[in-house]
Write a protein that holds these residues in place. Structure first.
Motif, PDB file in Angstrom:
ATOM      1  N   GLN A 245      56.536  22.771  93.578  1.00 37.57           N
ATOM      2  CA  GLN A 245      56.463  22.060  92.304  1.00 37.57           C
ATOM      3  C   GLN A 245      56.008  20.621  92.543  1.00 37.57           C
ATOM      4  O   GLN A 245      56.539  19.928  93.406  1.00 37.57           O
ATOM      5  CB  GLN A 245      57.824  22.054  91.610  1.00 37.57           C
ATOM      6  CG  GLN A 245      57.823  21.379  90.255  1.00 37.57           C
ATOM      7  CD  GLN A 245      56.878  22.077  89.280  1.00 37.57           C
ATOM      8  OE1 GLN A 245      56.936  23.295  89.127  1.00 37.57           O
ATOM      9  NE2 GLN A 245      56.016  21.310  88.631  1.00 37.57           N
TER      10      GLN A 245
ATOM     11  N   THR B  32      50.662  25.042  94.511  1.00 37.94           N
ATOM     12  CA  THR B  32      51.319  24.426  93.363  1.00 37.94           C
ATOM     13  C   THR B  32      51.857  25.504  92.437  1.00 37.94           C
ATOM     14  O   THR B  32      51.339  26.637  92.408  1.00 37.94           O
ATOM     15  CB  THR B  32      50.364  23.502  92.588  1.00 37.94           C
ATOM     16  OG1 THR B  32      51.087  22.844  91.521  1.00 37.94           O
ATOM     17  CG2 THR B  32      49.209  24.279  91.984  1.00 37.94           C
TER      18      THR B  32
ATOM     19  N   TYR C 276      45.855  16.113  83.445  1.00 36.87           N
ATOM     20  CA  TYR C 276      47.027  16.942  83.191  1.00 36.87           C
ATOM     21  C   TYR C 276      48.296  16.181  83.570  1.00 36.87           C
ATOM     22  O   TYR C 276      49.310  16.254  82.868  1.00 36.87           O
ATOM     23  CB  TYR C 276      46.924  18.252  83.980  1.00 36.87           C
ATOM     24  CG  TYR C 276      48.201  19.059  83.978  1.00 36.87           C
ATOM     25  CD1 TYR C 276      48.689  19.622  82.794  1.00 36.87           C
ATOM     26  CD2 TYR C 276      48.925  19.251  85.145  1.00 36.87           C
ATOM     27  CE1 TYR C 276      49.865  20.358  82.793  1.00 36.87           C
ATOM     28  CE2 TYR C 276      50.107  19.984  85.149  1.00 36.87           C
ATOM     29  CZ  TYR C 276      50.572  20.531  83.968  1.00 36.87           C
ATOM     30  OH  TYR C 276      51.730  21.258  83.956  1.00 36.87           O
ATOM     31  N   TYR C 277      48.262  15.452  84.675  1.00 37.62           N
ATOM     32  CA  TYR C 277      49.458  14.743  85.147  1.00 37.62           C
ATOM     33  C   TYR C 277      49.588  13.332  84.575  1.00 37.62           C
ATOM     34  O   TYR C 277      50.701  12.828  84.426  1.00 37.62           O
ATOM     35  CB  TYR C 277      49.446  14.673  86.677  1.00 37.62           C
ATOM     36  CG  TYR C 277      49.656  16.017  87.330  1.00 37.62           C
ATOM     37  CD1 TYR C 277      50.920  16.587  87.392  1.00 37.62           C
ATOM     38  CD2 TYR C 277      48.583  16.727  87.843  1.00 37.62           C
ATOM     39  CE1 TYR C 277      51.126  17.830  87.974  1.00 37.62           C
ATOM     40  CE2 TYR C 277      48.770  17.977  88.440  1.00 37.62           C
ATOM     41  CZ  TYR C 277      50.040  18.520  88.491  1.00 37.62           C
ATOM     42  OH  TYR C 277      50.229  19.752  89.062  1.00 37.62           O
TER      43      TYR C 277
ATOM     44  N   ASP D 256      52.080  24.686  89.141  1.00 37.65           N
ATOM     45  CA  ASP D 256      51.609  24.261  87.822  1.00 37.65           C
ATOM     46  C   ASP D 256      50.443  25.126  87.361  1.00 37.65           C
ATOM     47  O   ASP D 256      49.349  25.094  87.945  1.00 37.65           O
ATOM     48  CB  ASP D 256      51.194  22.795  87.865  1.00 37.65           C
ATOM     49  CG  ASP D 256      52.390  21.878  88.038  1.00 37.65           C
ATOM     50  OD1 ASP D 256      53.461  22.194  87.498  1.00 37.65           O
ATOM     51  OD2 ASP D 256      52.259  20.835  88.709  1.00 37.65           O
TER      52      ASP D 256
END
Length: 883
Positions: A191, A818, A677-678, A820
């Motif tokens: 994560q 990841t 996105y982050y 995500d």
């Protein structure tokens, strides 16, 4: 022996009571329910990776008998477990630090009886955890290796975790015996977290892991260390061997600025400036953080092609041969024999060189014949490389397609300081070239963007006098070219310049050569092209290749590991593009770019090679290495909002730029999707402490000699992050591929791209000039490297041009990286886009109207084809600078 050991251990274990609870596993109190979590660990044992290390297998077996095992403890991501005693206590000033609760130890099962069941030496081990339900979800784990030997930990996967189902930890790290570490080894789940979003229970562990990776800047680093730190390039010289091997320190000075390299902490030599060098037999053991070292497959490939022997063996065994009257190739047919049938190395060359060296470095067959793979530049046509068309085409689609520029003024002017170097402007006149411009004047040709230049004048002139005082003889060169109606370039003139014999301040002494027909004029023109090719080869190797990819990326690798946690999204984005870079750079400094090393022995600047790269680093500007910015700066493109990618190429059939812009755009789109996105706002960029520390360290430490330059992005916006990461990925992947993997295809036949010249152009009235009239090929072969140097040069670029068997290409990952979903979907789109680009490249290469794509040598441009093949395929973009 292995079976005997297994039987003994099984016998000794019989009758022992179960250890299920002897370490506290499975304990519970009145209010807590303990669940069993099943896990699988994938690792590779040392004795599997090193088949000769029988001692490791025996020692591990004895360790198991004595109860020493591999233990794993899960760390909660949601519950404070108090101060704990599993990691060092927080500093006194930190107050009451939240730390995730640590579970009871669990042990890998059946270590000694487990057989290798997976590929490449991997083994899967079961592990069973007792986990209190009320302490939440595991977010990390601590592992202790109480064996005597290290192992390579790949993954831990937990199945059926209450409330979460599957949790995966990608580790890809060497785990040494616990006694080697001052802090426990900790690994985090897949994560990703921005610092502010990190679960409070994991924050302390995240910060302490970065502290460990930074080290304290002292001491000599050991094999098992994981410390990333900076140092100057003070490891090139070897003053212990005498003054001829002394080299200036690169970095930390105005005279010789340089990117930083990884610190080893080795003691200094007797001059107190240079770092001591490793003995020859230990040259492959130069320190880099353990997880940066080549994997076992890559190391096997690397050693298999002999770079282990490319070291101080060149000196003195080979150096004496290079300085004496060398053996020559008598004709181009003799050179072709090393590809078509093989040749025997003359005894006068090999008599003072160890048989071990010859066997290890040079590709000898069973009958003692030297034979190399056929370079594609001569595969279809053995003479097309000599044409003016191919000479010019390679500036757009060859091994070094990043130097050619649009001509901005005529005659070309120098930027060298006239107070030091006098008048250095070009002496090429309009009268010399206007009869070759299809009826245009020079001014009209410039106005219509049809004049171009390959300029190796200003970068080399400050070194010509010193270089020519050695056995090497070069010129500073300028080459003018004209863009024809069919999209190809025609060379117009070559200017060869030397320093004035009365002193630098009196300017250059220059002579201009234009294309000639038959006879001596044509031979002089061929020689002039050879001097240009020599310069371009040296600048390519030292600047386009080494400096602008290998050297400038290394400090970014270091800063990323020091300041960005492995769970930081930007670390996850960039990490694949750093694989093996620190190792290949360290090996290069040990065996290639060092004093007396391979580069100095085969490339024209000789002992001034790395010093010259430091002087040219003064001109390095990070934002200008974005491909669009580079093309605009060189006058090869102009901004055009209506054109594809917002740029209009001034040479439409410029394969490097055409393919490069497609790859650049795909990388940028991927990075933009990922970063947005982050980071949903610029404020999130500004508030990310790790990100800000990372960029500050890149500027002020990694590239510390340029820390005050105003052009650095400030890292205050999403766009600055996107642009910076795109440049880093471009330099590490596509640009390096473009300037590295074309070496053997084009320079494997070294007369096409010779690395040095041994004499100046013949003057009328000399025996050399008379020989030029009767045997021009022999004169050319006496100018380029002699036989042994040519063979050594070919051997080196064969090694450097190979794709390894474990290569991971752009748009690929070799492991889960990841959790995500949005990031994974964006990465999948990136891969599909690269596949589309592959198809377009194939179409372009099959278009006969695009004459620069293959040329008369019939070599399709595939250096920016995203996927590749093992060996000398001449195509494929690896994720990282790995060779």
């Amino acid at each position: 022996m292995g079976n005997i050991l297994t039987k003994v251990m099984k016998a000794l274990k019989k009758g022992k009571k179960s250890r299920g609870t002897e370490n506290g596993a499975g304990m519970k109190n009145n209010t807590t329910v303990t669940k069993v979590i099943k896990g699988t660990v994938i690792l590779m044992k040392k004795n599997v990776l090193d088949l000769n290390d029988f001692t490791a297998a025996v020692a591990d077996g004895i360790d198991e008998l004595l109860g020493k095992k591999v233990s794993i403890q899960l760390v909660s991501s949601s519950v404070n477990g108090g101060a704990g005693d599993q990691l060092p206590p927080p500093p006194p000033s930190s107050g009451n630090v939240l730390k995730g609760k640590i579970g009871s130890p669990a042990f890998l099962e059946n270590w000694t009886t487990k057989t290798t069941t997976l590929t490449t030496g991997e083994s899967a081990f079961d592990v069973t955890f007792d986990w209190d339900e009320d302490i939440g979800i595991p977010g990390a784990f601590i592992i202790r290796n109480l064996h005597h030997n290290e192992f390579y930990l790949k993954t831990l996967t937990l199945e059926h975790v209450p409330g979460h189902n599957r949790i995966h930890f990608t580790c890809n790290s060497w785990v040494y015996p616990a006694e080697k570490y001052q802090t426990d080894r900790i690994f985090f789940s897949n994560q990703a977290y921005l610092p502010k979003d990190t679960p409070a229970a994991l924050q302390w562990y995240r910060e302490q892991e970065l502290v460990t990776l930074r080290g304290d800047g002292s001491g000599e680093r050991k094999e098992w260390d994981r410390v990333y730190d900076y140092d100057y390039y003070n490891d090139l010289g070897d003053p212990e061997k005498g003054s001829d091997y002394a080299r200036p320190v690169l970095g930390g000075s105005v005279e010789y600025p340089y990117p930083r390299r990884g610190r080893t902490g080795r003691p200094t030599s007797k001059d107190s400036k240079s770092e001591s060098r490793l003995p020859l037999l230990l040259s492959l053991n130069i320190y880099v953080p353990r997880d940066e070292r080549f994997g076992h497959l890559k190391m096997s490939d690397f050693l298999g092609y002999g770079l282990k022997s490319v070291s101080q063996l060149i000196v003195p065994e080979i150096q004496g041969q290079l300085d004496s009257t060398p053996s020559e190739f008598d004709s181009f047919e003799d050179i072709l024999k090393i590809y078509e049938g093989g040749i025997k190395i003359p005894q006068q060359i090999t008599k003072n060189i160890s048989a071990e060296f010859i066997k290890a470095l040079l590709p000898m067959d069973g009958e003692g014949l030297l034979k190399y793979p056929m370079p594609v530049v001569i595969k279809e046509d053995k003479t097309a490389w000599r044409t003016d068309e191919e000479f010019a085409r390679e500036m757009l689609a060859g091994a070094n397609p990043v130097i050619i520029s649009g001509l901005q003024e005529f005659p070309p002017r120098s930027k060298l300081n006239p107070e030091i170097y006098g008048k250095q402007d070009s002496t090429i006149t309009r009268e010399q070239v206007e009869n070759m411009l299809d009826g245009l004047t020079v001014d009209k040709a410039m106005e219509t963007n049809r004049l171009f230049i390959l300029d190796h004048h200003d970068s080399l002139m400050p070194y010509v006098r010193r270089i020519n005082a050695t056995s090497t003889k070069i010129y500073a060169t300028r080459t003018l070219l004209f863009l024809q109606e069919d999209g190809t370039l025609k060379p117009l003139a070559i200017e060869l310049s030397l320093p004035n014999p009365n002193g630098d301040e009196f300017g250059a002494v220059s002579k201009v050569y234009t294309p000639g027909g038959n006879g001596v004029e044509g031979s002089l023109w061929q020689l002039a092209k050879t001097y240009v090719a020599v310069n371009d080869s040296g600048v390519h190797q030292l600047i386009s290749h080494w400096l602008h990819t290998h050297a400038v990326i290394e400090p970014i690798v270091i800063a990323t590991n020091r300041q960005l946690s492995v769970v930081h999204p930007i670390h996850k984005l960039l990490h694949p593009h750093f694989r093996d870079t620190m190792t290949i750079n360290a090996l290069a400094r040990q065996t290639l770019t060092n004093a007396g090393g391979f580069i100095e022995s085969t490339v024209f600047p000789g002992k001034y090679a790395m010093e010259m790269s430091a002087v040219l680093y003064k001109d390095w500007v990070f934002p200008e290495h974005a491909l669009p910015a580079d093309l605009i700066k060189r006058g090869m493109a102009v901004e055009d909002p209506n054109a594809r990618h917002g740029l209009r190429l001034l040479i439409q059939d410029y394969p490097f730029a055409v393919d490069g812009l497609e790859i650049w755009s795909a990388i940028k789109t991927w990075v933009e999707d990922y970063c947005k996105y982050y980071y949903r706002s610029d404020e999130m960029i500004q508030e990310d402490e790790e990100l800000q520390s990372w960029w500050k360290e890149v500027r002020e430490e990694g590239h510390g000699d340029k820390k005050d330059e105003p052009w650095w992005p400030k890292m205050q916006s999403r766009q600055e992050l996107i642009d910076s990461c795109t440049i880093i990925i471009w330099l590490s992947s596509a640009l390096h591929a473009a300037v590295n993997f074309g070496q053997y295809p084009y320079a494997g036949f070294l007369p096409n791209r010779p690395t040095l010249s041994r004499r100046l152009i013949p003057e009328p009235g000399t025996p050399e000039y008379d020989e030029l009239k009767t045997d021009p090929d022999k004169v050319l072969l006496k100018t380029v490297p002699p036989q042994l140097q040519m063979l050594l040069g070919i051997s080196l670029i064969e090694i450097l041009s190979r794709h390894a068997s474990d290569e991971v290409y752009l748009g690929q990952r070799d492991h889960e990286w990841t959790n995500d979903v949005n990031a994974l979907e964006a990465f999948e789109r990136f891969g599909k886009k690269l596949a589309e680009i592959e198809g377009k490249i194939v179409e372009l290469n099959n278009n006969p109207g695009l004459k620069n794509r293959s040329g008369s040598v019939k070599v399709p441009y595939t250096l920016l084809f995203p996927t590749g093949e093992v060996g000398l395929s001449g195509k494929g973009i690896p994720n990282s600078i790995s060779i």
